[in-house]
Design a protein around this motif. Sequence first.
Motif, mmCIF file in Angstrom:
data_model
loop_
_atom_site.group_PDB
_atom_site.id
_atom_site.type_symbol
_atom_site.label_atom_id
_atom_site.label_comp_id
_atom_site.label_asym_id
_atom_site.label_seq_id
_atom_site.Cartn_x
_atom_site.Cartn_y
_atom_site.Cartn_z
ATOM 1 N N GLY A 113 0.729 -1.216 0.061
ATOM 2 C CA GLY A 113 0.122 0.059 -0.076
ATOM 3 C C GLY A 113 0.671 1.425 0.113
ATOM 4 O O GLY A 113 0.489 2.308 0.643
ATOM 5 N N VAL A 114 1.879 1.274 -0.925
ATOM 6 C CA VAL A 114 2.740 2.539 -0.653
ATOM 7 C C VAL A 114 1.959 3.593 -1.741
ATOM 8 O O VAL A 114 2.181 4.643 -1.558
ATOM 9 C CB VAL A 114 4.165 2.301 -1.426
ATOM 10 N N MET A 160 -11.212 -7.323 -7.093
ATOM 11 C CA MET A 160 -10.470 -8.453 -7.727
ATOM 12 C C MET A 160 -10.551 -9.728 -6.616
ATOM 13 O O MET A 160 -10.725 -9.440 -5.442
ATOM 14 C CB MET A 160 -9.122 -8.293 -8.094
ATOM 15 N N ASP A 161 -10.358 -10.865 -7.098
ATOM 16 C CA ASP A 161 -10.380 -12.050 -6.271
ATOM 17 C C ASP A 161 -9.240 -12.021 -5.273
ATOM 18 O O ASP A 161 -8.169 -11.475 -5.786
ATOM 19 C CB ASP A 161 -10.118 -13.366 -6.877
ATOM 20 N N TYR A 162 -9.547 -12.482 -3.807
ATOM 21 C CA TYR A 162 -8.601 -12.514 -3.003
ATOM 22 C C TYR A 162 -7.830 -13.851 -3.135
ATOM 23 O O TYR A 162 -8.607 -14.876 -2.988
ATOM 24 C CB TYR A 162 -9.018 -12.120 -1.515
ATOM 25 N N GLU A 192 -3.853 -0.501 -14.774
ATOM 26 C CA GLU A 192 -3.841 -1.766 -14.121
ATOM 27 C C GLU A 192 -4.803 -2.809 -14.545
ATOM 28 O O GLU A 192 -4.350 -3.968 -14.810
ATOM 29 C CB GLU A 192 -3.817 -1.576 -12.584
HETATM 30 N N1 LIG Z 1 -5.681 -10.210 -5.191
HETATM 31 C C1 LIG Z 1 -4.703 -10.284 -4.090
HETATM 32 N N2 LIG Z 1 -4.701 -11.310 -3.474
HETATM 33 C C2 LIG Z 1 -4.192 -11.416 -2.341
HETATM 34 N N3 LIG Z 1 -3.228 -10.608 -1.859
HETATM 35 C C3 LIG Z 1 -3.179 -9.376 -2.647
HETATM 36 C C4 LIG Z 1 -4.127 -9.237 -3.835
HETATM 37 N N4 LIG Z 1 -3.773 -7.890 -4.429
HETATM 38 C C5 LIG Z 1 -2.867 -7.274 -3.401
HETATM 39 N N5 LIG Z 1 -2.372 -8.340 -2.568
HETATM 40 C C6 LIG Z 1 -1.567 -8.243 -1.344
HETATM 41 O O1 LIG Z 1 -1.270 -6.779 -1.184
HETATM 42 C C7 LIG Z 1 -0.068 -6.264 -1.479
HETATM 43 C C8 LIG Z 1 -0.322 -4.802 -1.993
HETATM 44 O O2 LIG Z 1 -0.745 -4.774 -3.310
HETATM 45 P P1 LIG Z 1 -0.314 -4.029 -4.487
HETATM 46 O O3 LIG Z 1 1.177 -4.423 -4.921
HETATM 47 O O4 LIG Z 1 -1.109 -4.184 -5.610
HETATM 48 O O5 LIG Z 1 -0.751 -2.558 -4.002
HETATM 49 P P2 LIG Z 1 0.425 -1.473 -4.044
HETATM 50 O O6 LIG Z 1 -0.164 -0.354 -3.350
HETATM 51 O O7 LIG Z 1 0.772 -0.993 -5.454
HETATM 52 O O8 LIG Z 1 1.566 -1.808 -3.062
HETATM 53 P P3 LIG Z 1 3.122 -1.369 -3.232
HETATM 54 O O9 LIG Z 1 3.499 0.091 -3.755
HETATM 55 O O10 LIG Z 1 3.697 -1.748 -1.941
HETATM 56 O O11 LIG Z 1 3.634 -2.414 -4.306
HETATM 57 C C9 LIG Z 1 0.523 -7.380 -2.381
HETATM 58 O O12 LIG Z 1 1.818 -7.100 -2.104
HETATM 59 C C10 LIG Z 1 -0.228 -8.548 -1.702
HETATM 60 O O13 LIG Z 1 0.538 -8.697 -0.562
#
Ligand SMILES: Nc1ncnc2c1ncn2[C@@H]1O[C@H](COP(=O)(O)OP(=O)(O)OP(=O)(O)O)[C@@H](O)[C@H]1O
Length: 334
Positions: A34-35, A104-106, A74
């Motif tokens: 969540g950055v 999306m699916d978890y 995305e």
């Molecule tokens: N569909 C999913 N199923 C399970 N876990 C997920 C899913 N989507 C995201 N996650 C979890 O949440 C984290 C963060 O998601 P994502 O990488 O899409 O977001 P972000 O805000 O762009 O993160 P970052 O900038 O830290 O890479 C992933 O690293 C994963 O652990």
Amino acid sequence: MEAAPDEDDIVAALRGMGLAGPQEAVALTPLSGGVSCDVLLAAWDGRRVVVKRALPKLRVEADWRAPAERSQAEVAWIEFAAALQAGWVPRVLGQDRARHLFAMDYLDYPVWKARLAEGHVDALFAAEVGRALARIHASSARRVDLARAFANDAQFHALRIEPYLLHTAAANPDVGAAIRVLADGVAASRIALMHGDVSPKNILCGTEGPVFLDAECACYGDPAFDLAFCLNHLLLKAAWHPADAKALLTAFRALKNAYLAGAAWEPRAELERRTAGLLSALLLARVDGKSPVEYLTDAASKDFVRAHAKSFFVRPPATLDELSGPYFASAMAR
Ligand SMILES: Nc1ncnc2c1ncn2[C@@H]1O[C@H](COP(=O)(O)OP(=O)(O)OP(=O)(O)O)[C@@H](O)[C@H]1O
Ligand SMILES: [Mg+2]
């Protein structure tokens, strides 16, 4: 720090997308990461769904902004990959463009980064990552329709070229000019569809193979960027955990060989040379760019990475073996 996500708004979006019913009580839990986004696990009535919402300002110390419309890029990338092989991405369940979010699916799988951090370095899995990535690039290569659909150059500049390459060039004047040439090369490339963030923290270790997440930087450009971005993490993990360097070298070779075996859209020697150049710059970027890896904290490890990255600018490697051989040998000797 941004304010906490507006839970009522997220629940309203889930109802608006027809996923949660009007009476259903939805529990929201932030997921790790969540950055650049709010990533939440939404649960109701035995159902588990991930909601991802793009933030206009990233949660890093440096001021780093990007338009929230990248959420659409995305979803488009996920749909492109899903059409090639459904298991390579989570299924998209709904999209709310006005709120810059999608559901999306978890998928309850470990992220590859966690497995690597535990010392579980699986070369077969690395090869699967390379094979999938090459297939995605091969299927998108020289496609004018995709170049138009993913002409996200401004976002790619804000999220990748500036923070990783140009920021690093400015911090290292001795190699700055060479890095700027590489940055210009990526910006001008129209070869294939880049994911833009192929990092082990964005790859789940699924039972059937890798699942790619986090394609918000997707842009038509240079496939070498994705390959270099991913291989970089295997180099960095060896600086972090020298005891795993031998296994990481095997994984590096497996990923690279599987990828190159599937790369027929351009001469492989040229692709490999470009990848080695970008890998040198991205290696330096992960200690001196805007997004340094959080696990290299001691000065000796940072100096190790910096010295190797800079040596590759003095004698640019033509192949990835030329780059990885000396690097991993020194990591093993630390
Ligand atoms: N569909 C999913 N199923 C399970 N876990 C997920 C899913 N989507 C995201 N996650 C979890 O949440 C984290 C963060 O998601 P994502 O990488 O899409 O977001 P972000 O805000 O762009 O993160 P970052 O900038 O830290 O890479 C992933 O690293 C994963 O652990
Ligand atoms: Mg991520």
